[in-house]
Design a protein around this motif. Structure first.
Motif, short mmCIF file in Angstrom:
data_model
loop_
_atom_site.label_atom_id
_atom_site.label_comp_id
_atom_site.label_asym_id
_atom_site.label_seq_id
_atom_site.Cartn_x
_atom_site.Cartn_y
_atom_site.Cartn_z
N GLY A 1 0.83 -1.19 0.00
CA GLY A 1 0.00 0.00 0.00
C GLY A 1 0.87 1.24 0.00
N HIS A 2 0.35 2.34 -0.50
CA HIS A 2 1.14 3.55 -0.60
C HIS A 2 0.36 4.82 -0.24
N VAL A 3 -0.96 4.76 -0.22
CA VAL A 3 -1.75 5.97 -0.01
C VAL A 3 -1.55 6.52 1.39
N VAL A 4 -1.50 5.66 2.40
CA VAL A 4 -1.28 6.12 3.77
C VAL A 4 0.07 6.83 3.89
N GLY A 5 1.10 6.23 3.30
CA GLY A 5 2.43 6.84 3.33
C GLY A 5 2.45 8.17 2.61
N CYS B 1 -5.68 12.08 -0.81
CA CYS B 1 -5.40 10.81 -0.13
C CYS B 1 -6.48 10.50 0.90
N LEU B 2 -6.89 11.51 1.67
CA LEU B 2 -7.89 11.30 2.71
C LEU B 2 -9.22 10.87 2.10
N ALA C 1 -2.31 -4.72 4.54
CA ALA C 1 -1.16 -4.44 5.40
C ALA C 1 -1.01 -2.95 5.67
N GLU C 2 -1.60 -2.12 4.82
CA GLU C 2 -1.48 -0.66 4.95
C GLU C 2 -2.15 -0.15 6.23
N TRP C 3 -3.14 -0.88 6.74
CA TRP C 3 -3.88 -0.43 7.92
C TRP C 3 -2.95 -0.23 9.12
N ALA C 4 -1.95 -1.06 9.25
CA ALA C 4 -1.04 -0.97 10.40
C ALA C 4 -0.20 0.30 10.36
N SER C 5 -0.05 0.92 9.17
CA SER C 5 0.79 2.11 9.06
C SER C 5 0.00 3.40 9.27
#
Length: 483
Positions: free
Chosen positions: A172-176, A193-194, A208-212
């Motif tokens: 995933g990349h959007v959270v970053g 992004c939001l 996996a992005e949820w953890a970041s």
């Protein structure tokens, strides 16, 4: 260990000649373009811009007539990358380089590893104005463009990031990207992004992005009413998982728990959470009042409940739930062909008191609806009998109306939301959403920018329009909706 790019120049004269030739070529092109404005039929445009770009890249690659040396160092490494460059090219693109190179020809620059790895690509952009980007390179390239104030590259990378939010990546990349946008103060990228995270939250929570996700980002998401997910229970489960992973301070946990909308969870599931959720049992005293209020909400009609409690808050407003109680998916094959219609049922309200009550909704889709101002006008004269109307003059239209009226509607209005799915790299994401209230039956700007005639339209998946229609109740006393 030093690593060099290019060779030292043989003589400075060759450098001077190269850029004198560039200047002459530019003047010649300008003269031709100016002559073209006179309308002389003998004028022809001679365009050697591609060969000019190639020569400029060769200057960098070979180090011909270089007058500036850049030494790029990375913390924690002895490696030094050396670039033999040209002051004029760097100064033309970057005011920072122009300042740094004043009265000196050798610069030592310190960059983080990911930026240093892309520095050659960055310098090459300064010579030819072209660059290729991968998802994981977006942040370090934008960081370099921002540091050296290369505004064209800054804008280009920002637009790339906003257009690639739905791209697939392993971690995933959007959270970053959101966290990076916050650090640099890019509000447009933050909002893009939001919004993407809000509309595709179910997919994000299952990745996996949820953890970041940071504390601040999670709290921002929990405030929103436009989250798209299966149910409030799904959101509670994901938040509980996040808390178990990150173990934040108690005040943070309590704020998160109080941001969940317990009236949107059925009484049976609320009982289950009180007995089975470790987070709920540990912090029960913090949310006890909210749970008690939720049970009261489920035990009475919403209108009766509103007589004694303030429902003017987001706690009693459903989010965009994808469960069948709140809406229905609708796939329209070949949507440009003709009008279509469908119907579906939703629950009257989130209260358990209304769980057995249903509202039937009729939906009409028209791909080429014409406003009154563009409809044919008839007159007595033959020449003006009918205006010429083109297919492209029409626009897509979606109308949602209740099949019947009922006394149960008293005190309740309905917000309608249409989600439009798009497919990128084999996955379906929500990229467009339209909302309107009961005061109108249709969306004013529905698919206003969509070209449904094109099979390659980003709004279509295999020449089909993938919609999900959500209808959620809003109580009349709920005046202000918190997004």
């Amino acid at each position: 260990m030093a690593k060099g790019t290019g060779v030292r120049p043989a003589t400075p004269r060759r450098w001077t000649y190269s850029f004198a030739a560039v200047s002459l070529l530019c003047l010649a092109v300008q003269a031709v373009q100016k002559a073209d404005l006179t309308g002389d039929s003998t004028v022809a445009t001679i365009n050697h811009s591609m060969s000019l770009l190639q020569r400029l890249q060769e200057l960098l690659h070979n180090g011909n007539a270089s007058d500036t040396t850049l030494r790029v160092r990375t913390s924690g490494s002895d490696e030094i990358k050396v670039f033999h460059t040209h002051q004029l090219m760097l100064s033309l693109q970057s005011e920072i380089f122009e300042s740094l190179l004043h009265n000196q020809t050798i610069l030592t620059l310190h960059e983080p590893p990911d930026s240093a790895a892309l520095f050659e690509k960055f310098i090459r952009y300064l010579y030819c104005g072209e660059i290729s980007i991968l998802l994981h390179q977006a942040i370090p390239l934008h960081r370099l463009a921002s540091k050296y104030r290369v505004s064209s590259l800054q804008r280009g990378v920002s637009e790339y990031m906003k257009s690639r939010l739905a791209s697939d990546s392993n971690q995933g990349h959007v959270v970053g990207w959101y966290h990076y946008a916050v650090r640099i103060g890019d509000e447009a990228l933050q909002e893009s992004c939001l919004q993407f995270l809000a509309w595709n939250l179910s997919a994000v929570m299952g990745s996996a992005e949820w953890a970041s996700v940071s504390i601040d980002l999670l709290l921002l998401l929990l405030e929103r009413s436009d989250l798209v997910l299966q149910s409030e229970l799904e959101l509670y489960t994901a938040v509980e998982e996040w808390i178990a992973t990150h173990k934040p301070e108690d005040p943070v946990v309590e704020k998160m728990l109080r941001s969940l909308r317990y009236p949107m969870i059925s009484p049976s599931h609320l009982f289950h959470l009180q007995k089975q959720s470790l987070v709920m049992m540990k912090h029960y005293n913090v949310v006890q009042d909210l749970l008690f209020q939720a049970f009261q909400f489920h035990s009475a009609s919403p209108i009766h409940f509103a007589k004694y409690f303030d429902v003017n808050c987001s706690m009693f407003l459903p989010r965009n739930y994808l469960s069948t109680a709140w809406g229905s998916p609708w796939v329209i094959n070949n949507p440009a062909r003709d009008d279509r219609s469908t119907s579906f049922q939703t629950q009257l309200g989130p209260s358990n008191h209304d769980s057995a009550k249903r509202v039937t909704w009729n939906v009409l889709f028209s791909p080429r609806w014409l406003p009154v101002s563009l409809r044919p006008v008839y007159s007595d004269s033959v020449s003006g009998a009918i205006q010429s109307i083109r297919i492209e003059d029409g626009r897509p239209r979606l109308v949602i109306t209740p099949a019947t009226t009922s006394s149960d509607f008293a005190g309740v209005s309905f917000q309608k939301t249409i989600l439009v799915g798009v497919r990128q790299q084999g996955k379906v994401f929500i990229k467009h959403a339209y909302s309107f209230h009961q005061s109108t039956d249709e969306v004013a700007d529905f698919l206003v920018h969509a070209d449904l005639q094109k099979r390659t339209s980003e709004y279509l998946i295999d020449n089909s329009l993938h919609l999900h229609i959500i209808v959620k109740p809003v109580y009349h006393s709920l005046i202000k909706i918190k997004k």
